[in-house]
Design a protein around this motif. Structure first.
Motif, PDB file in Angstrom:
ATOM      1  N   LEU A  64      41.707  28.512  45.347  1.00 26.53           N
ATOM      2  CA  LEU A  64      41.755  29.419  44.204  1.00 26.53           C
ATOM      3  C   LEU A  64      40.622  29.117  43.222  1.00 26.53           C
ATOM      4  CD1 LEU A  64      45.605  29.642  43.597  1.00 26.53           C
ATOM      5  CD2 LEU A  64      44.114  31.384  44.591  1.00 26.53           C
ATOM      6  N   ASP A  65      40.321  27.835  43.026  1.00 24.52           N
ATOM      7  CA  ASP A  65      39.195  27.464  42.161  1.00 24.52           C
ATOM      8  C   ASP A  65      37.889  28.024  42.709  1.00 24.52           C
ATOM      9  OD1 ASP A  65      40.812  26.131  40.374  1.00 24.52           O
ATOM     10  OD2 ASP A  65      40.382  24.121  41.184  1.00 24.52           O
ATOM     11  N   SER A  66      37.741  27.970  44.029  1.00 25.52           N
ATOM     12  CA  SER A  66      36.535  28.489  44.675  1.00 25.52           C
ATOM     13  C   SER A  66      36.418  29.994  44.440  1.00 25.52           C
ATOM     14  CB  SER A  66      36.586  28.185  46.167  1.00 25.52           C
ATOM     15  OG  SER A  66      35.522  28.808  46.835  1.00 25.52           O
ATOM     16  N   ILE A  67      37.527  30.705  44.594  1.00 25.12           N
ATOM     17  CA  ILE A  67      37.518  32.157  44.364  1.00 25.12           C
ATOM     18  C   ILE A  67      37.189  32.444  42.908  1.00 25.12           C
ATOM     19  CG2 ILE A  67      38.984  34.211  44.255  1.00 25.12           C
ATOM     20  CD1 ILE A  67      40.429  33.121  46.749  1.00 25.12           C
ATOM     21  N   GLU A  68      37.775  31.684  42.004  1.00 24.52           N
ATOM     22  CA  GLU A  68      37.508  31.865  40.575  1.00 24.52           C
ATOM     23  C   GLU A  68      36.027  31.647  40.275  1.00 24.52           C
ATOM     24  OE1 GLU A  68      38.832  29.154  37.098  1.00 24.52           O
ATOM     25  OE2 GLU A  68      40.453  30.596  37.446  1.00 24.52           O
ATOM     26  N   LEU A  71      34.050  34.591  41.457  1.00 24.40           N
ATOM     27  CA  LEU A  71      34.215  35.718  40.539  1.00 24.40           C
ATOM     28  C   LEU A  71      33.333  35.545  39.307  1.00 24.40           C
ATOM     29  CD1 LEU A  71      38.050  36.436  40.676  1.00 24.40           C
ATOM     30  CD2 LEU A  71      36.208  37.813  41.623  1.00 24.40           C
ATOM     31  N   GLY A  72      33.223  34.299  38.841  1.00 20.87           N
ATOM     32  CA  GLY A  72      32.330  34.030  37.712  1.00 20.87           C
ATOM     33  C   GLY A  72      30.893  34.369  38.063  1.00 20.87           C
ATOM     34  N   ASP A  73      30.473  34.022  39.276  1.00 16.91           N
ATOM     35  CA  ASP A  73      29.119  34.344  39.730  1.00 16.91           C
ATOM     36  C   ASP A  73      28.906  35.857  39.772  1.00 16.91           C
ATOM     37  OD1 ASP A  73      28.683  31.629  40.030  1.00 16.91           O
ATOM     38  OD2 ASP A  73      28.965  31.644  42.228  1.00 16.91           O
ATOM     39  N   VAL A  74      29.895  36.569  40.263  1.00 16.57           N
ATOM     40  CA  VAL A  74      29.800  38.036  40.347  1.00 16.57           C
ATOM     41  C   VAL A  74      29.681  38.622  38.940  1.00 16.57           C
ATOM     42  CG1 VAL A  74      31.070  40.134  40.963  1.00 16.57           C
ATOM     43  CG2 VAL A  74      30.974  38.230  42.570  1.00 16.57           C
ATOM     44  N   LYS A  75      30.475  38.111  37.995  1.00 16.74           N
ATOM     45  CA  LYS A  75      30.408  38.614  36.614  1.00 16.74           C
ATOM     46  C   LYS A  75      29.025  38.370  36.014  1.00 16.74           C
ATOM     47  CE  LYS A  75      35.287  38.145  35.400  1.00 16.74           C
ATOM     48  NZ  LYS A  75      36.255  37.429  34.559  1.00 16.74           N
ATOM     49  N   ARG A  76      28.462  37.200  36.271  1.00 17.32           N
ATOM     50  CA  ARG A  76      27.114  36.914  35.767  1.00 17.32           C
ATOM     51  C   ARG A  76      26.092  37.865  36.392  1.00 17.32           C
ATOM     52  NH1 ARG A  76      29.169  31.866  35.885  1.00 17.32           N
ATOM     53  NH2 ARG A  76      28.423  31.386  37.972  1.00 17.32           N
ATOM     54  N   ASP A  77      26.207  38.089  37.692  1.00 16.33           N
ATOM     55  CA  ASP A  77      25.291  39.001  38.376  1.00 16.33           C
ATOM     56  C   ASP A  77      25.405  40.418  37.814  1.00 16.33           C
ATOM     57  OD1 ASP A  77      24.460  36.893  39.939  1.00 16.33           O
ATOM     58  OD2 ASP A  77      25.611  37.495  41.715  1.00 16.33           O
ATOM     59  N   LEU A  78      26.636  40.857  37.545  1.00 19.35           N
ATOM     60  CA  LEU A  78      26.832  42.197  36.977  1.00 19.35           C
ATOM     61  C   LEU A  78      26.221  42.285  35.585  1.00 19.35           C
ATOM     62  CD1 LEU A  78      30.465  43.092  38.119  1.00 19.35           C
ATOM     63  CD2 LEU A  78      28.322  44.086  38.929  1.00 19.35           C
TER      64      LEU A  78
END
Length: 99
Positions: A64-68, A71-78
């Motif tokens: 779950l930490d890995s998925i979180e 998701l943080g990386d995706v938010k930064r990319d967006l």
């Protein structure tokens, strides 16, 4: 027993058999619906388990930490894409804040 009594009993038995058959058919349909719902639920659970990872690889918390983190990386990319699109809009004379 008279013919009228026999005919009445036969009609009663036929009606009872019909009601029983209809009840059994409804129960069979309900059972089929429940089985379909269970298949869907178990399929969803399997899909979630596949998304998280194979059992034994890592603990659930680690997965779950890995998925979180992802998701943080995706938010930064967006956020980067959003800034880029705003910059492109400004270079074309478009106010990105205007609606």
């Amino acid at each position: 027993m008279t013919q009228t009594t026999t005919d009445g009993r036969l009609r009663d038995l036929e009606a009872e058999a019909f009601r029983t058959g209809r009840t059994l058919a409804q129960h069979s349909q309900d059972l089929g619906d429940i089985k379909a719902q269970q298949r869907t639920a178990f399929s969803n659970i399997d899909s979630l388990a596949d998304a998280i990872g194979a059992p034994g690889d890592r603990s659930l918390t680690q997965r779950l930490d890995s998925i979180e983190g992802e998701l943080g990386d995706v938010k930064r990319d967006l956020g980067d894409v959003k800034r880029l699109l705003r910059a492109l809009a400004r270079t074309q004379g478009i106010d990105p804040e205007a609606e």
